[in-house]
Design an enzyme around this catalytic site. Sequence first.
Site, PDB file in Angstrom:
ATOM      1  N   ARG A  14       0.847  -1.183   0.000  1.00  0.00           N
ATOM      2  CA  ARG A  14       0.000   0.000   0.000  1.00  0.00           C
ATOM      3  C   ARG A  14       0.884   1.236   0.000  1.00  0.00           C
ATOM      4  NH1 ARG A  14      -2.430   0.814   6.069  1.00  0.00           N
ATOM      5  NH2 ARG A  14      -3.160   2.723   5.088  1.00  0.00           N
ATOM      6  N   HIS A 196       6.481   6.981  -0.773  1.00  0.00           N
ATOM      7  CA  HIS A 196       7.693   6.320  -1.270  1.00  0.00           C
ATOM      8  C   HIS A 196       8.475   5.633  -0.162  1.00  0.00           C
ATOM      9  CE1 HIS A 196       6.542   8.793  -4.621  1.00  0.00           C
ATOM     10  NE2 HIS A 196       6.909   9.906  -4.013  1.00  0.00           N
ATOM     11  N   ARG A 197       7.798   5.221   0.889  1.00  0.00           N
ATOM     12  CA  ARG A 197       8.394   4.545   2.039  1.00  0.00           C
ATOM     13  C   ARG A 197       9.349   5.450   2.830  1.00  0.00           C
ATOM     14  NH1 ARG A 197       4.739   1.931   0.585  1.00  0.00           N
ATOM     15  NH2 ARG A 197       4.549  -0.329   0.546  1.00  0.00           N
ATOM     16  N   LEU A 198       9.272   6.733   2.640  1.00  0.00           N
ATOM     17  CA  LEU A 198      10.058   7.679   3.436  1.00  0.00           C
ATOM     18  C   LEU A 198       9.232   8.071   4.664  1.00  0.00           C
ATOM     19  CD1 LEU A 198      11.707   9.900   0.670  1.00  0.00           C
ATOM     20  CD2 LEU A 198      12.719   8.021   1.984  1.00  0.00           C
TER      21      LEU A 198
END
Length: 218
Positions: A14, A196-198
Site C-alpha cells: 500500500r 515512497h516509504r520515506l
Amino acid sequence: MPDGRHKELDRIRREYGRGVLDESKIPADPLLLFHTWVEDATRSENPDPTAMTLSTVDRRGSPSSRIVLLKEIREEKLIFFTSHKSRKAKEIGRNPRVAAHFFWPDLERQVKIAGIAGPLEDAGSDLYFSSRPFESQISAWASPQSEVVPGREFLEGEYRKYLEKFKEAEKVPRPAHWGGFFISPRRMEFWQGGAHRLHDRIEYSREQKGWRFVRLAP
C-alpha cells in the site's frame, strides 16, 4: 505452502501519505502527542483504537506478546487490567521491563513504547472493576487466566458457579488476583507513514531533565 500463495503475499502493498511528523510542530512531551493520537484513533473507524500489543520476557529472556486494552493515561503512565495469575503479570513480576505497540492502520500510524511496568494501587483497581459490566466481573472470578483447564465446559461451569454466588449481590467484589498494571514509558517512537516509504519516525527518550527526541531513518 504453494508458490502461488507466496506470490500473492509478495504483491500485497500500500502507499502512505496521510500525514507528516514535523519536528518544529511536535510537543516536547511525548505523552501530549500520544494523547492526541489516541483521541484521533477513537474518532476514526478503527474498531479497537485502544488495543496495544504488550510484550514481556520470561526468566530465560524469551519474549511473549499479546493484545491488551489501554484503559487510562494517568500521571505519565499507561494503565491496563488483567489477572495477577496471568503469564504477563508473572513475567512483569520477575522482569518489569516491557514493550508496547499501538497500530492504527487507517491513520497510517504506529507508536512503539519501552518502559517499566508494575501493579496499580488497590484503589485504582477497585474503581475500574466496579465500572465493568456485571458479566465481565463474573468472568474475572471464573477464569484462572493462563492456567491449563480441562475444557470449555470447565470455564462455563465456573462462570455459572460465580453467577449464582453473586446474582443477589449489590456489588461484586474485585477478586484479589485481578487488578491493574501501569507502564511508565522510558522511550516512545512515533511512526507516520510517508510517500515512497520515506516514513517519519520520531523517537523520544526519557532523561533526568525531561525528554529529548531525534529523527530516525525509516
